[in-house]
Design an enzyme around this catalytic site. Structure first.
Site, short mmCIF file in Angstrom:
data_model
loop_
_atom_site.label_atom_id
_atom_site.label_comp_id
_atom_site.label_asym_id
_atom_site.label_seq_id
_atom_site.Cartn_x
_atom_site.Cartn_y
_atom_site.Cartn_z
N GLU A 6 42.95 36.92 46.68
CA GLU A 6 43.07 35.69 45.89
C GLU A 6 43.45 36.02 44.45
O GLU A 6 42.99 37.00 43.88
CB GLU A 6 41.73 34.94 45.92
CG GLU A 6 41.64 33.75 44.99
CD GLU A 6 42.51 32.57 45.42
OE1 GLU A 6 42.24 31.45 44.98
OE2 GLU A 6 43.47 32.77 46.19
N ASP A 42 40.92 35.33 51.11
CA ASP A 42 40.57 35.62 49.71
C ASP A 42 40.24 37.09 49.48
O ASP A 42 40.56 37.65 48.43
CB ASP A 42 39.39 34.76 49.27
CG ASP A 42 39.73 33.28 49.27
OD1 ASP A 42 40.80 32.94 48.73
OD2 ASP A 42 38.96 32.48 49.82
#
Length: 252
Positions: free
Chosen positions: A80, A108
């Site tokens: 992310e 992420d």
């Protein structure tokens, strides 16, 4: 809300969030609630990986700043916050190296200890509702889901919370602090309520239209914080210094 975001979050986080919004054609100066949400999500992802390393025996250990064992392998790879091209490059590299199944959507984080991708969620609603929405979107048992709320609740795949209780408590405390700071500035209701957020968005649009005719000097300089930190951010051997450099909301 924009002033709050710039006071509450590290400048690097704000710039990464702004870049992410612009990549999707969104204006961070207008959609300030979304900017705040992205900054919060980014910070939780960084805090999730803070201080967690893997030693030579393959065990997960926690190392605080200043510890001489700086060359230990980071337990989590942060995906992310990168632009989409770089993020998919990192994901493909991880899959080729570890044999992990390639996810359909960008996750992420990647956990090198458990050998799995992680999807982090931060919600203003009920955690179980947001968890189900994430699970329904991802449709993969290979990606681990971990949801946090601003009220201190959390939910994770098979109740496997990955991190130790103290590390999770740090994240929950930070989220609670953000909520309290928003509330003290009268921002929380618009952050939570879609109707109030829509009203605020119209207000921001009107304000921008009024300013459009005014001469504005635009700075093309990269912020000193980003110029210093970005090389570390892109470096796979980055240290915990970057991960722990986030600013707390200043006291009023």
């Amino acid at each position: 809300m924009e002033d709050f975001v710039r006071q509450c979050f590290n400048p690097m986080i704000v710039e990464l969030a702004e870049k992410a919004m612009k990549e999707y054609g969104e204006d961070p100066k207008i959609e300030t609630n979304k900017l705040a949400a992205i900054c919060t999500h980014l910070e939780v992802c960084f805090m999730y990986s803070d201080f967690h390393f893997i030693n030579e025996q393959g065990e997960s250990i926690i190392v605080e700043l200043g510890d001489p064992n700086a060359l230990l392998k980071h337990r989590f790879e942060i995906i992310e916050g990168r632009d989409r091209t770089m993020a998919w490059t990192v994901v493909n590299s991880i899959c080729n190296t570890t044999g992990a199944e390639k996810p359909k959507f960008l996750p992420d984080l990647y956990d090198y200890k458990e050998n799995r991708f992680i999807e982090i969620g931060v919600t203003r609603r009920e955690v179980h509702i947001y968890y189900l929405e994430k699970a329904n979107k991802i449709k993969s048992e290979k990606t681990h889901i971990h949801i946090f709320s601003f009220t201190g609740e959390e939910m994770a795949t098979k109740a496997d919370y990955t991190l130790d209780e103290e590390s999770r408590a740090r994240i929950k405390t930070r989220l609670f602090t953000i909520r309290q700071e928003m509330a003290s500035r009268g921002l929380w209701d618009s952050f939570v309520s879609p109707r109030e957020a829509k009203r605020q968005l119209k207000k921001n649009l009107k304000s921008q239209e009024q300013c459009a005719s005014s001469p504005t000097k635009v700075s093309r300089r990269t912020s000193p914080a980003l110029r210093i930190l970005e090389p570390m951010w892109m470096d796979s051997n980055r240290t915990a210094t970057l991960r722990a450099s986030f600013l707390k909301c200043p006291k009023k």
